[in-house]
Design a protein around this motif. Structure first.
Motif, PDB file in Angstrom:
ATOM      1  N   UNK A 175      27.183  45.079  53.919  1.00 50.65           N
ATOM      2  CA  UNK A 175      27.548  46.504  54.003  1.00 50.65           C
ATOM      3  C   UNK A 175      28.893  46.795  54.665  1.00 50.65           C
ATOM      4  N   UNK A 176      29.196  46.164  55.786  1.00 55.18           N
ATOM      5  CA  UNK A 176      30.461  46.498  56.446  1.00 55.18           C
ATOM      6  C   UNK A 176      31.674  45.811  55.805  1.00 55.18           C
ATOM      7  N   UNK A 177      31.443  45.059  54.715  1.00 57.16           N
ATOM      8  CA  UNK A 177      32.527  44.405  53.978  1.00 57.16           C
ATOM      9  C   UNK A 177      32.792  45.065  52.624  1.00 57.16           C
ATOM     10  N   UNK A 178      32.096  46.162  52.346  1.00 56.47           N
ATOM     11  CA  UNK A 178      32.189  46.821  51.044  1.00 56.47           C
ATOM     12  C   UNK A 178      33.626  47.229  50.700  1.00 56.47           C
ATOM     13  N   UNK A 179      34.312  47.873  51.602  1.00 58.67           N
ATOM     14  CA  UNK A 179      35.678  48.340  51.331  1.00 58.67           C
ATOM     15  C   UNK A 179      36.617  47.156  51.084  1.00 58.67           C
ATOM     16  N   UNK A 180      36.485  46.108  51.864  1.00 56.23           N
ATOM     17  CA  UNK A 180      37.339  44.923  51.668  1.00 56.23           C
ATOM     18  C   UNK A 180      37.024  44.265  50.323  1.00 56.23           C
ATOM     19  N   UNK A 181      35.743  44.143  50.006  1.00 61.30           N
ATOM     20  CA  UNK A 181      35.325  43.578  48.722  1.00 61.30           C
ATOM     21  C   UNK A 181      35.968  44.338  47.563  1.00 61.30           C
ATOM     22  N   UNK A 182      35.834  45.653  47.575  1.00 67.60           N
ATOM     23  CA  UNK A 182      36.370  46.467  46.481  1.00 67.60           C
ATOM     24  C   UNK A 182      37.898  46.416  46.438  1.00 67.60           C
ATOM     25  N   UNK A 183      38.538  46.385  47.587  1.00 71.39           N
ATOM     26  CA  UNK A 183      39.995  46.303  47.624  1.00 71.39           C
ATOM     27  C   UNK A 183      40.514  45.003  47.028  1.00 71.39           C
ATOM     28  N   UNK A 184      39.903  43.897  47.402  1.00 66.81           N
ATOM     29  CA  UNK A 184      40.325  42.609  46.852  1.00 66.81           C
ATOM     30  C   UNK A 184      40.007  42.514  45.362  1.00 66.81           C
ATOM     31  N   UNK A 185      38.837  42.992  44.971  1.00 65.86           N
ATOM     32  CA  UNK A 185      38.463  42.951  43.557  1.00 65.86           C
ATOM     33  C   UNK A 185      39.393  43.830  42.721  1.00 65.86           C
ATOM     34  N   UNK A 186      39.779  44.971  43.239  1.00 63.50           N
ATOM     35  CA  UNK A 186      40.695  45.854  42.509  1.00 63.50           C
ATOM     36  C   UNK A 186      42.000  45.142  42.181  1.00 63.50           C
ATOM     37  N   UNK A 187      42.518  44.374  43.135  1.00 63.23           N
ATOM     38  CA  UNK A 187      43.744  43.619  42.886  1.00 63.23           C
ATOM     39  C   UNK A 187      43.580  42.588  41.784  1.00 63.23           C
ATOM     40  N   UNK A 188      42.439  41.903  41.768  1.00 64.13           N
ATOM     41  CA  UNK A 188      42.170  40.908  40.722  1.00 64.13           C
ATOM     42  C   UNK A 188      42.045  41.593  39.363  1.00 64.13           C
ATOM     43  N   UNK A 189      41.270  42.669  39.307  1.00 62.58           N
ATOM     44  CA  UNK A 189      41.088  43.378  38.038  1.00 62.58           C
ATOM     45  C   UNK A 189      42.413  43.919  37.501  1.00 62.58           C
ATOM     46  N   UNK A 190      43.235  44.468  38.375  1.00 58.06           N
ATOM     47  CA  UNK A 190      44.536  44.992  37.950  1.00 58.06           C
ATOM     48  C   UNK A 190      45.421  43.880  37.395  1.00 58.06           C
ATOM     49  N   UNK A 191      45.390  42.711  38.033  1.00 55.67           N
ATOM     50  CA  UNK A 191      46.245  41.601  37.602  1.00 55.67           C
ATOM     51  C   UNK A 191      45.754  40.978  36.298  1.00 55.67           C
ATOM     52  N   UNK A 192      44.457  40.807  36.154  1.00 57.38           N
ATOM     53  CA  UNK A 192      43.967  40.108  34.967  1.00 57.38           C
ATOM     54  C   UNK A 192      44.073  40.960  33.708  1.00 57.38           C
ATOM     55  N   UNK A 193      44.228  42.252  33.868  1.00 62.73           N
ATOM     56  CA  UNK A 193      44.366  43.156  32.718  1.00 62.73           C
ATOM     57  C   UNK A 193      45.531  42.749  31.811  1.00 62.73           C
ATOM     58  N   UNK A 194      46.556  42.129  32.376  1.00 63.75           N
ATOM     59  CA  UNK A 194      47.730  41.757  31.573  1.00 63.75           C
ATOM     60  C   UNK A 194      47.654  40.324  31.029  1.00 63.75           C
ATOM     61  N   UNK A 195      46.575  39.621  31.288  1.00 68.53           N
ATOM     62  CA  UNK A 195      46.428  38.256  30.772  1.00 68.53           C
ATOM     63  C   UNK A 195      46.202  38.298  29.259  1.00 68.53           C
ATOM     64  N   UNK A 196      46.858  37.432  28.497  1.00 68.47           N
ATOM     65  CA  UNK A 196      46.740  37.480  27.041  1.00 68.47           C
ATOM     66  C   UNK A 196      45.326  37.189  26.515  1.00 68.47           C
ATOM     67  N   UNK A 197      44.519  36.427  27.234  1.00 74.47           N
ATOM     68  CA  UNK A 197      43.175  36.073  26.761  1.00 74.47           C
ATOM     69  C   UNK A 197      42.106  37.071  27.231  1.00 74.47           C
ATOM     70  N   UNK A 198      42.519  38.062  28.004  1.00 72.74           N
ATOM     71  CA  UNK A 198      41.584  39.051  28.564  1.00 72.74           C
ATOM     72  C   UNK A 198      41.189  40.081  27.514  1.00 72.74           C
TER      73      UNK A 198
END
Length: 112
Positions: A20-43
């Motif tokens: 529970x107290x790691x929710x914001x950090x989890x979502x913040x790190x995941x957001x960065x991954x999701x934003x980056x992988x969006x431009x991958x050609x195989x995505x």
């Protein structure tokens, strides 16, 4: 309604039980991954879901063109390093990861 067959893309269903107290950090790190992988050609796509019964349970639906590319290339991208390193401190238990191949897709037609 659009009905179509699906190429041999692969979908990963990944379930996370976040401390529970790691929710914001989890979502913040995941957001960065999701934003980056969006431009991958195989995505193809990724959809993040939250369990309506728990603010700390998430499911990620992630589709890529090729399983071997995911294992040998995508998982080793630099933008994933901080995410993967942090997971043991963010999660209450191990991720539940399953691999799926689509057989059919049905989508509503847009009335534009």
């Amino acid at each position: 309604m659009e009905i179509g067959t699906i190429a041999m893309a692969v979908t990963y269903l990944i379930k996370f039980n976040v401390i529970p107290d790691q929710r914001a950090r989890f979502l913040g790190l995941l957001e960065g991954v999701l934003d980056a992988m969006r431009s991958e050609p195989m995505f193809h796509e990724a959809i993040l879901h939250r369990d309506p019964a728990s603010d700390c349970r998430f499911m990620l639906y992630e589709t890529w063109e090729d399983h071997d590319d995911v294992l040998n290339v995508q998982l080793h991208r630099p933008y994933r390093r901080a995410w993967h390193a942090a997971l043991p401190k963010l999660l209450a238990d191990d991720r539940d990861i399953t691999v799926w191949q689509a057989l059919r897709a049905d989508r509503a037609q847009r009335k534009d």
